[in-house]
Design an enzyme around this catalytic site. Structure first.
Site, PDB file in Angstrom:
ATOM      1  N   GLY A   1       0.875  -1.179   0.000  1.00 33.12           N
ATOM      2  CA  GLY A   1       0.000   0.000   0.000  1.00 33.12           C
ATOM      3  C   GLY A   1       0.896   1.208   0.000  1.00 33.12           C
ATOM      4  O   GLY A   1       1.835   1.277  -0.778  1.00 33.12           O
ATOM      5  N   GLU A   2       0.645   2.156   0.870  1.00 32.38           N
ATOM      6  CA  GLU A   2       1.532   3.305   1.054  1.00 32.38           C
ATOM      7  C   GLU A   2       2.013   3.315   2.489  1.00 32.38           C
ATOM      8  O   GLU A   2       1.205   3.448   3.412  1.00 32.38           O
ATOM      9  CB  GLU A   2       0.790   4.614   0.753  1.00 32.38           C
ATOM     10  CG  GLU A   2       0.815   5.025  -0.692  1.00 32.38           C
ATOM     11  CD  GLU A   2       2.223   5.097  -1.294  1.00 32.38           C
ATOM     12  OE1 GLU A   2       2.358   4.731  -2.472  1.00 32.38           O
ATOM     13  OE2 GLU A   2       3.186   5.497  -0.601  1.00 32.38           O
TER      14      GLU A   2
ATOM     15  N   CYS B   1       6.263  -5.219   0.447  1.00 31.76           N
ATOM     16  CA  CYS B   1       6.434  -3.884  -0.141  1.00 31.76           C
ATOM     17  C   CYS B   1       6.294  -2.781   0.923  1.00 31.76           C
ATOM     18  O   CYS B   1       7.213  -2.611   1.721  1.00 31.76           O
ATOM     19  CB  CYS B   1       5.473  -3.726  -1.313  1.00 31.76           C
ATOM     20  SG  CYS B   1       5.990  -2.448  -2.455  1.00 31.76           S
TER      21      CYS B   1
ATOM     22  N   ARG C   1      12.693   3.995   0.090  1.00 32.32           N
ATOM     23  CA  ARG C   1      11.327   3.990  -0.444  1.00 32.32           C
ATOM     24  C   ARG C   1      11.353   4.349  -1.924  1.00 32.32           C
ATOM     25  O   ARG C   1      12.087   5.269  -2.314  1.00 32.32           O
ATOM     26  CB  ARG C   1      10.525   5.067   0.303  1.00 32.32           C
ATOM     27  CG  ARG C   1       9.304   4.561   0.942  1.00 32.32           C
ATOM     28  CD  ARG C   1       8.556   5.706   1.575  1.00 32.32           C
ATOM     29  NE  ARG C   1       7.281   5.834   0.947  1.00 32.32           N
ATOM     30  CZ  ARG C   1       6.730   6.978   0.617  1.00 32.32           C
ATOM     31  NH1 ARG C   1       7.340   8.106   0.823  1.00 32.32           N
ATOM     32  NH2 ARG C   1       5.541   6.977   0.065  1.00 32.32           N
TER      33      ARG C   1
ATOM     34  N   ARG D   1       6.477   0.098  -7.441  1.00 30.75           N
ATOM     35  CA  ARG D   1       7.076   1.192  -6.645  1.00 30.75           C
ATOM     36  C   ARG D   1       7.740   0.606  -5.388  1.00 30.75           C
ATOM     37  O   ARG D   1       7.486   1.017  -4.266  1.00 30.75           O
ATOM     38  CB  ARG D   1       6.037   2.272  -6.287  1.00 30.75           C
ATOM     39  CG  ARG D   1       5.544   3.036  -7.498  1.00 30.75           C
ATOM     40  CD  ARG D   1       4.480   4.068  -7.158  1.00 30.75           C
ATOM     41  NE  ARG D   1       3.287   3.436  -6.621  1.00 30.75           N
ATOM     42  CZ  ARG D   1       2.891   3.529  -5.373  1.00 30.75           C
ATOM     43  NH1 ARG D   1       3.569   4.240  -4.510  1.00 30.75           N
ATOM     44  NH2 ARG D   1       1.810   2.908  -4.974  1.00 30.75           N
TER      45      ARG D   1
ATOM     46  N   HIS E   1       5.316  -8.455  -4.542  1.00 30.59           N
ATOM     47  CA  HIS E   1       3.941  -8.747  -4.097  1.00 30.59           C
ATOM     48  C   HIS E   1       3.539 -10.190  -4.390  1.00 30.59           C
ATOM     49  O   HIS E   1       2.873 -10.446  -5.396  1.00 30.59           O
ATOM     50  CB  HIS E   1       2.959  -7.810  -4.816  1.00 30.59           C
ATOM     51  CG  HIS E   1       3.057  -6.395  -4.403  1.00 30.59           C
ATOM     52  ND1 HIS E   1       2.350  -5.869  -3.344  1.00 30.59           N
ATOM     53  CD2 HIS E   1       3.776  -5.381  -4.903  1.00 30.59           C
ATOM     54  CE1 HIS E   1       2.634  -4.592  -3.209  1.00 30.59           C
ATOM     55  NE2 HIS E   1       3.497  -4.269  -4.142  1.00 30.59           N
TER      56      HIS E   1
ATOM     57  N   GLU F   1       1.235 -11.774  -3.204  1.00 32.17           N
ATOM     58  CA  GLU F   1      -0.235 -11.869  -3.142  1.00 32.17           C
ATOM     59  C   GLU F   1      -0.893 -11.543  -4.487  1.00 32.17           C
ATOM     60  O   GLU F   1      -2.093 -11.703  -4.645  1.00 32.17           O
ATOM     61  CB  GLU F   1      -0.782 -10.963  -2.026  1.00 32.17           C
ATOM     62  CG  GLU F   1      -0.718  -9.463  -2.276  1.00 32.17           C
ATOM     63  CD  GLU F   1       0.670  -8.847  -2.067  1.00 32.17           C
ATOM     64  OE1 GLU F   1       1.662  -9.599  -1.919  1.00 32.17           O
ATOM     65  OE2 GLU F   1       0.768  -7.610  -2.079  1.00 32.17           O
TER      66      GLU F   1
END
Ligand code: GLN
Length: 201
Positions: free
Chosen positions: A45-46, A77, A106, A136, A181, A183
């Site tokens: 996510g962020e 992530c 990041r 990202r 990721h 998932e």
């Protein structure tokens, strides 16, 4: 019972993989949801938003306690950023638990190459290679001596040398992190590995 931090990010995707593995899992929105949890997933996510929501939900302290108690925790992530010991290019007030001795940057692969895919050799998972999706992603700039590097990037984004050889799947004790990721693909081996970790912890 595996908990999936459900404040923001790709929560459903993690729950879907765990369900597919036949592993009881529940979304974690508040401290009470951690009761009986023997493993916790921090999703992508962020990390800046997740950090704010961890504070406002009252989960920051309880998740830290869980890590201190040696409960298995898996960060993907943004979740990796939350678990790292040192974070650069984050917000100065961004919280991170320091559950694993990594220095991460990041969005460290830059904006043009912010997303890419590649195949990873992961001895701990056997063959075939693991297809990995990076969005990202954080770049691991240093892994401490106590960190077990389970996979490294063969080549950077689009075959570039940037990031080549950098760790992308790491474990230190009860903490597992991936800068990609797992998932988002149909290969469930990384989640299966984590579920085994949670059972052994
Ligand atoms: N760049 C994001 C962050 O800093 C992480 C991206 C992701 O989780 N896909 O948190």
């Amino acid at each position: 019972m595996i908990g999936v931090l459900a404040l923001q990010g790709d929560v459903r995707e993690h729950l879907r993989v765990l369900e597919h593995l036949g592993e009881p899992a529940r979304p974690v929105l508040e401290p009470a949801d951690l009761a009986g949890v023997n493993g916790l997933v921090l999703p992508g996510g962020e990390s800046t938003t997740l950090s704010l929501l961890l504070s406002s939900s009252g989960l920051l302290g309880p998740v830290g306690d869980l890590l201190d108690a040696g409960t298995a925790v898996f960060g993907t992530c943004a979740g990796m950023i939350l678990l790292a010991g040192e974070v650069s290019d984050g917000r100065p007030d961004q919280a991170h638990f320091g559950g694993i001795d990594l220095e991460v940057r990041r969005n460290g692969f830059g904006s043009q190459a912010a997303s890419f895919e590649c195949d990873l050799e992961v001895d701990a998972l056997g063959s075939p290679p693991l297809h990995a999706v990076f969005i990202r992603a954080p770049l691991v700039e240093r892994a401490g001596a106590g960190v077990d590097v389970l996979a490294r990037l063969p080549l950077g984004p689009s075959g570039s040398v940037a990031g080549t050889g950098s760790p992308v799947l790491c474990r230190q004790g009860s903490v597992l992190v991936s800068s990609f990721h797992p998932e988002l693909t149909t290969d469930t081996r990384v989640h299966r590995y984590f579920v085994e970790m949670a059972k052994g912890a």
